[in-house]
Design a protein around this motif. Structure first.
Motif, short mmCIF file in Angstrom:
data_model
loop_
_atom_site.label_atom_id
_atom_site.label_comp_id
_atom_site.label_asym_id
_atom_site.label_seq_id
_atom_site.Cartn_x
_atom_site.Cartn_y
_atom_site.Cartn_z
N ASP A 149 0.99 -1.15 -0.07
CA ASP A 149 0.12 0.10 0.09
C ASP A 149 0.92 1.20 0.19
N SER A 186 -2.99 -0.75 -8.19
CA SER A 186 -3.37 -1.15 -6.62
C SER A 186 -2.99 -2.51 -6.49
N ARG A 190 -4.14 -3.07 0.00
CA ARG A 190 -4.72 -1.80 0.67
C ARG A 190 -4.81 -2.01 1.85
N THR A 202 -6.85 2.64 3.91
CA THR A 202 -6.84 3.14 2.40
C THR A 202 -8.20 2.74 1.65
N ASN A 203 -8.42 1.26 1.98
CA ASN A 203 -9.74 1.26 1.37
C ASN A 203 -11.09 1.89 1.81
N HIS A 241 -8.43 -6.89 -2.02
CA HIS A 241 -7.04 -5.89 -1.87
C HIS A 241 -6.55 -5.92 -0.54
#
Length: 185
Positions: free
Chosen positions: A76, A110, A113, A117-118, A134
């Motif tokens: 990330d 990407s 994550r 962040t998500n 992710h």
């Protein structure tokens, strides 16, 4: 901490460096079933400026240091968080890339994550899943300049190995190692 290397792991690492220019000839089905001698991942990360072009599997065995490098490469970029990327996701990326018969590296948009962040991306877009793969190292969003989104989508679907999302308006394809399914336009 002392690290010990077996003769076999050293030979595998040596083989990875000596066959780095060798082409991968297996199709996606054979590749995902363990056929062929090597598997390669070729990617560029526009966020970090890093490139990765390496063999991560030889003669039926994953190369642990190579997968660790993939984990770091697909981190990330917002938090610098690193998680183990599922090897099946790496296999799907490599198999789809081979089917497209290109030497151009994927551009990684990407990989992993973090939950933070998500959540931030979900606030900005309705297209981000709350339980995104992710976040558990099971997905990647990629693009190629030399192939259309539809060509990438069809190659990933031909692998019949996980989820494939086509995001034409954003110019990328999502690939994951979850249940076989597809979506997008």
């Amino acid at each position: 901490m002392t690290t010990q290397f077996s003769r076999r792991s050293l030979l595998r690492a040596f083989a990875a460096t000596t066959v780095a220019a060798a082409p991968v000839m297996a199709n996606a089905t054979g590749l995902l079933r363990g056929a062929g001698d090597i598997r390669r991942l070729n990617m560029y990360n526009g966020r970090s400026g890093e490139s990765l072009n390496m063999i991560y599997w030889i003669e039926g065995e994953y190369i642990a240091p190579a997968l660790e490098e993939v984990n770091y490469f697909m981190r990330d970029w917002r938090t610098d968080g690193v998680i183990e990327i599922n090897a099946r996701t790496v296999d799907i990326l490599a198999a789809a890339h081979n089917l497209m018969d290109t030497t151009e590296p994927y551009t990684l948009l990407s990989g992993y994550r973090s939950p933070e962040t998500n959540a931030m991306l979900r606030r900005r877009s309705s297209g981000v899943a709350s339980r995104s793969r992710h976040m558990v190292g099971e997905a990647a969003d990629v693009q190629l300049q030399s192939r259309s989104i539809n060509q990438m989508f069809q190659a990933a679907r031909a692998c019949n190995a996980g989820g494939v999302g086509r995001y034409s308006s954003s110019n990328f394809v999502h690939m994951d190692c979850g249940p076989v399914r597809s979506w997008g336009s």
